[in-house]
Design a protein around this motif. Structure first.
Motif, PDB file in Angstrom:
ATOM      1  N   SER A   1       0.840  -1.212   0.000  1.00 23.85           N
ATOM      2  CA  SER A   1       0.000   0.000   0.000  1.00 23.85           C
ATOM      3  C   SER A   1       0.867   1.250   0.000  1.00 23.85           C
ATOM      4  O   SER A   1       0.567   2.238  -0.686  1.00 23.85           O
ATOM      5  N   VAL A   2       1.953   1.239   0.775  1.00 23.95           N
ATOM      6  CA  VAL A   2       2.871   2.373   0.820  1.00 23.95           C
ATOM      7  C   VAL A   2       3.535   2.568  -0.539  1.00 23.95           C
ATOM      8  O   VAL A   2       3.703   3.705  -1.017  1.00 23.95           O
ATOM      9  N   LEU A   3       3.907   1.466  -1.182  1.00 20.72           N
ATOM     10  CA  LEU A   3       4.519   1.568  -2.508  1.00 20.72           C
ATOM     11  C   LEU A   3       3.560   2.200  -3.516  1.00 20.72           C
ATOM     12  O   LEU A   3       3.974   3.010  -4.350  1.00 20.72           O
ATOM     13  N   ASP A   4       2.280   1.840  -3.449  1.00 20.52           N
ATOM     14  CA  ASP A   4       1.295   2.458  -4.344  1.00 20.52           C
ATOM     15  C   ASP A   4       1.233   3.966  -4.112  1.00 20.52           C
ATOM     16  O   ASP A   4       1.140   4.759  -5.057  1.00 20.52           O
ATOM     17  N   ILE A   5       1.283   4.375  -2.842  1.00 18.95           N
ATOM     18  CA  ILE A   5       1.238   5.799  -2.512  1.00 18.95           C
ATOM     19  C   ILE A   5       2.481   6.515  -3.031  1.00 18.95           C
ATOM     20  O   ILE A   5       2.399   7.577  -3.667  1.00 18.95           O
ATOM     21  N   LEU A   6       3.650   5.948  -2.770  1.00 15.72           N
ATOM     22  CA  LEU A   6       4.889   6.583  -3.219  1.00 15.72           C
ATOM     23  C   LEU A   6       4.973   6.620  -4.741  1.00 15.72           C
ATOM     24  O   LEU A   6       5.478   7.589  -5.317  1.00 15.72           O
ATOM     25  N   ASP A   7       4.470   5.592  -5.385  1.00 15.64           N
ATOM     26  CA  ASP A   7       4.474   5.561  -6.848  1.00 15.64           C
ATOM     27  C   ASP A   7       3.622   6.703  -7.402  1.00 15.64           C
ATOM     28  O   ASP A   7       4.010   7.387  -8.364  1.00 15.64           O
ATOM     29  N   ALA A   8       2.476   6.942  -6.777  1.00 20.11           N
ATOM     30  CA  ALA A   8       1.616   8.046  -7.214  1.00 20.11           C
ATOM     31  C   ALA A   8       2.291   9.396  -6.972  1.00 20.11           C
ATOM     32  O   ALA A   8       2.221  10.301  -7.810  1.00 20.11           O
ATOM     33  N   LEU A   9       2.995   9.531  -5.838  1.00 17.98           N
ATOM     34  CA  LEU A   9       3.645  10.795  -5.518  1.00 17.98           C
ATOM     35  C   LEU A   9       4.853  11.065  -6.403  1.00 17.98           C
ATOM     36  O   LEU A   9       5.177  12.220  -6.691  1.00 17.98           O
ATOM     37  N   GLU A  10       5.540  10.015  -6.826  1.00 12.96           N
ATOM     38  CA  GLU A  10       6.739  10.181  -7.634  1.00 12.96           C
ATOM     39  C   GLU A  10       6.445  10.291  -9.121  1.00 12.96           C
ATOM     40  O   GLU A  10       7.310  10.698  -9.905  1.00 12.96           O
TER      41      GLU A  10
ATOM     42  N   THR B   1       2.682  22.900   6.425  1.00 18.71           N
ATOM     43  CA  THR B   1       1.477  22.111   6.685  1.00 18.71           C
ATOM     44  C   THR B   1       1.020  21.441   5.393  1.00 18.71           C
ATOM     45  O   THR B   1       0.786  22.116   4.393  1.00 18.71           O
ATOM     46  N   PRO B   2       0.883  20.128   5.407  1.00 21.89           N
ATOM     47  CA  PRO B   2       0.598  19.431   4.141  1.00 21.89           C
ATOM     48  C   PRO B   2      -0.876  19.461   3.772  1.00 21.89           C
ATOM     49  O   PRO B   2      -1.759  19.563   4.627  1.00 21.89           O
ATOM     50  N   GLU B   3      -1.125  19.361   2.490  1.00 23.93           N
ATOM     51  CA  GLU B   3      -2.462  19.143   1.965  1.00 23.93           C
ATOM     52  C   GLU B   3      -2.437  17.886   1.101  1.00 23.93           C
ATOM     53  O   GLU B   3      -1.393  17.497   0.597  1.00 23.93           O
ATOM     54  N   ARG B   4      -3.597  17.265   0.939  1.00 24.99           N
ATOM     55  CA  ARG B   4      -3.651  16.029   0.163  1.00 24.99           C
ATOM     56  C   ARG B   4      -3.315  16.298  -1.303  1.00 24.99           C
ATOM     57  O   ARG B   4      -3.980  17.113  -1.949  1.00 24.99           O
ATOM     58  N   PRO B   5      -2.288  15.621  -1.824  1.00 24.91           N
ATOM     59  CA  PRO B   5      -1.980  15.766  -3.251  1.00 24.91           C
ATOM     60  C   PRO B   5      -3.102  15.159  -4.096  1.00 24.91           C
ATOM     61  O   PRO B   5      -3.691  14.136  -3.718  1.00 24.91           O
ATOM     62  N   PRO B   6      -3.397  15.733  -5.237  1.00 31.94           N
ATOM     63  CA  PRO B   6      -4.455  15.183  -6.096  1.00 31.94           C
ATOM     64  C   PRO B   6      -4.183  13.746  -6.534  1.00 31.94           C
ATOM     65  O   PRO B   6      -5.119  13.004  -6.843  1.00 31.94           O
ATOM     66  N   ALA B   7      -2.908  13.347  -6.530  1.00 31.81           N
ATOM     67  CA  ALA B   7      -2.573  12.000  -6.989  1.00 31.81           C
ATOM     68  C   ALA B   7      -3.023  10.913  -6.020  1.00 31.81           C
ATOM     69  O   ALA B   7      -3.082   9.741  -6.389  1.00 31.81           O
ATOM     70  N   LEU B   8      -3.352  11.283  -4.765  1.00 31.45           N
ATOM     71  CA  LEU B   8      -3.725  10.282  -3.768  1.00 31.45           C
ATOM     72  C   LEU B   8      -5.232  10.274  -3.537  1.00 31.45           C
ATOM     73  O   LEU B   8      -5.878  11.323  -3.486  1.00 31.45           O
ATOM     74  N   THR B   9      -5.785   9.079  -3.383  1.00 33.21           N
ATOM     75  CA  THR B   9      -7.189   8.960  -3.003  1.00 33.21           C
ATOM     76  C   THR B   9      -7.351   9.346  -1.536  1.00 33.21           C
ATOM     77  O   THR B   9      -6.381   9.429  -0.772  1.00 33.21           O
ATOM     78  N   LEU B  10      -8.581   9.552  -1.128  1.00 38.30           N
ATOM     79  CA  LEU B  10      -8.849   9.880   0.271  1.00 38.30           C
ATOM     80  C   LEU B  10      -8.367   8.759   1.195  1.00 38.30           C
ATOM     81  O   LEU B  10      -7.822   9.008   2.273  1.00 38.30           O
ATOM     82  N   GLY B  11      -8.566   7.523   0.762  1.00 44.08           N
ATOM     83  CA  GLY B  11      -8.125   6.399   1.578  1.00 44.08           C
ATOM     84  C   GLY B  11      -6.619   6.330   1.701  1.00 44.08           C
ATOM     85  O   GLY B  11      -6.086   6.053   2.786  1.00 44.08           O
ATOM     86  N   GLN B  12      -5.915   6.575   0.612  1.00 41.89           N
ATOM     87  CA  GLN B  12      -4.454   6.579   0.662  1.00 41.89           C
ATOM     88  C   GLN B  12      -3.935   7.708   1.548  1.00 41.89           C
ATOM     89  O   GLN B  12      -2.984   7.526   2.312  1.00 41.89           O
ATOM     90  N   TRP B  13      -4.572   8.863   1.450  1.00 40.88           N
ATOM     91  CA  TRP B  13      -4.152  10.005   2.260  1.00 40.88           C
ATOM     92  C   TRP B  13      -4.383   9.715   3.742  1.00 40.88           C
ATOM     93  O   TRP B  13      -3.541  10.014   4.591  1.00 40.88           O
TER      94      TRP B  13
END
Length: 481
Positions: free
Chosen positions: A30-39, A75-87
């Motif tokens: 799950s973390v890899l999916d998140i990092l992949d979206a962020l990168e 202060t962070p905000e949710r990046p558009p690349a992440l779903t609400l669940g991932q965030w």
């Protein structure tokens, strides 16, 4: 309270609440999916974007880490690349919140549980040491940035707090259990926590290993982590590099270097304003003694002794009777091969299945209360807890109260386990069992066939162990019951 502790006490839902089905499981995949979206450049991300975000979420919240890597960017905000669940998952894993100390650990495909904070802090330190991102500051006294942000500060703090607390205070451990290894959501420690429970130690060691790799040259973090742990809940065919973390960490930060860095980072903390409360009135001699003790005990527990996968992680069924207590130290170790499964298991998934199959056979077919072995050795680099250190096994009839039964997964009639698996038993398990007081220093090692009419542990393995320390070559009591 020390933040790594708050990140890793346990992972469980609050009473009266339910986990949203949109929140991914607490697995490294799950973390890899998140990092992949962020990168992903296609989604407007980059490696720098990912690193800045995890810093904003609280990866580096201790005084020493902030001195090395700098203050939190914002202060962070949710990046558009992440779903609400991932965030939601990412913020729970990384955000420091004293009110909810149940956050911060994930299950890796190799079966290990690690705190994400020290892993990512080590990755950032490695990236910046390798020239990616802002240069690291020059500190006085000088410290190794990689060790400071992963383990040195946490270790020094933990041992100072334990030394100044009550007699029951511990500085290392414990481990814990997941509710479900296939869909991990809740993690609970199996005893009173220290500032360095097992998941923090493992995350820090992995942060050192991966950070050192990145210091030699940047590469995508997703690629680095995926190559290290593997993917898919340990379903691949080969042993992942992460199963060598103890060897690799020991090569990078042996006991002598770790002691030096713990002392250095405590010296750094003394220069900060305000000086942390736990360091007030602590002299240089006490700092040196704490660093020595911390490095020695950490190395003995996490580098020199093998990992033992607890019963709860491989999916053990309950003991069916009333277990009988062993009274260590014991005088003997009895070595077995499992015969079935006949092939060595090389991943967590395969070894966990082998453990469940053997327990089922021992309980349902043979009518025993539990799996017979004290411990089982996989070729994935780990030991698996059977009856364990404290309960009488059913491995060597007539001798179960006198020693521990160690089974190696596979049929070793004609072939040997791989050299790493042999070394795990000979060079790590047996010396560790002596140091921890479970077996006598002058213990005897025997193959199963020396005590029963059986071919176990196989001709090839029996020939091999005759050169091991403690082997007693004279067959005893053949043919008993």
């Amino acid at each position: 309270m020390f933040p790594w502790l708050l990140l890793a006490l346990s992972v469980c839902t609050r009473p009266g609440t339910a986990v949203s089905p949109t929140v991914p499981p607490r697995h490294m995949d799950s973390v890899l999916d998140i990092l992949d979206a962020l990168e992903s450049p296609a989604r407007g991300g980059s490696l720098g974007t990912a690193a800045a975000l995890w810093r904003e979420l609280g990866v580096c919240s201790t005084p020493g880490c902030r001195a090395v890597l700098g203050e939190t960017p914002g202060t962070p905000e949710r990046p558009p690349a992440l779903t609400l669940g991932q965030w939601q998952l990412l913020t729970e894993l990384l955000r420091h919140d004293p009110v909810t100390p149940e956050l911060g650990v994930v299950l890796a495909p190799d079966g290990s549980t690690l705190a994400l904070g020290p892993l990512l802090a080590g990755i950032e330190a490695g990236l910046r040491s390798g020239g990616f991102g802002r240069p690291l500051p020059t500190l006085d006294p000088p410290v190794d940035p990689l060790l400071a942000v992963t383990i040195a500060e946490a270790l020094g703090t933990s041992f100072l707090l334990a030394g100044g607390g009550d007699n029951n205070a511990t500085a290392l451990g414990p481990g814990g259990c997941w509710d479900d290894a296939e869909n991990p959501q809740n993690y609970t420690l199996r005893g009173p926590p220290s500032p360095v429970p097992d998941p923090v130690a493992i995350g820090a060691m992995d942060g050192v290993v991966l950070g050192a790799r990145l210091a030699r040259g940047p590469l995508p973090v997703v690629e680095l982590i995926q190559g290290y742990y593997g993917t898919g809940n340990g379903s691949e065919a080969g042993r992942p590099p992460s199963s060598y973390r103890r060897r690799d960490f020991g090569a990078l930060a042996g006991q002598g270097r770790l002691e030096k860095e713990v002392a250095a980072v405590l010296g750094l903390l003394r220069t900060l304003s305000p000086t942390p409360e736990f360091l007030r009135d602590v002299g240089a001699q006490e700092v040196a003694a704490v660093a020595h003790r911390a490095a020695r005990e950490f190395s003995e527990r996490y580098v020199e002794c093998p990992t033992i996968m607890p019963r709860c992680l491989w999916g053990a069924q309950p003991y069916r009777g009333t277990p009988a207590l062993l009274r260590p130290p014991l005088a003997s170790v009895f070595l077995h091969h499992t015969l079935e499964p006949s092939q060595p298991c090389r991943t967590f998934g395969a070894c966990a299945r082998a453990m469940r199959d053997m327990q089922s056979f021992h309980q349902d077919t043979r009518g025993w209360d539990d799996i017979g072995y004290s411990f089982v050795v996989g070729s994935d680099g780990y030991l698996y807890e059977g009856r364990g250190w404290h309960w009488v096994g059913a491995h060597t009839k007539g001798y179960n109260t006198q020693g521990f039964g160690i089974g190696i997964v596979g049929d070793f009639t004609a072939t040997l386990p791989d050299p790493d698996t042999l070394a795990l038993v000979r060079d790590e398990l047996l010396p560790c069992a002596v140091r921890s007081g479970h077996i006598w220093p002058n213990f005897t090692l025997r193959g199963h066939r020396q005590l029963r009419h059986t071919d176990c542990p196989g001709n090839a393995l029996f020939q091999e162990i005759q050169s091991w320390p403690g082997f007693q070559g004279t067959p005893v009591a053949l043919g008993l019951g």
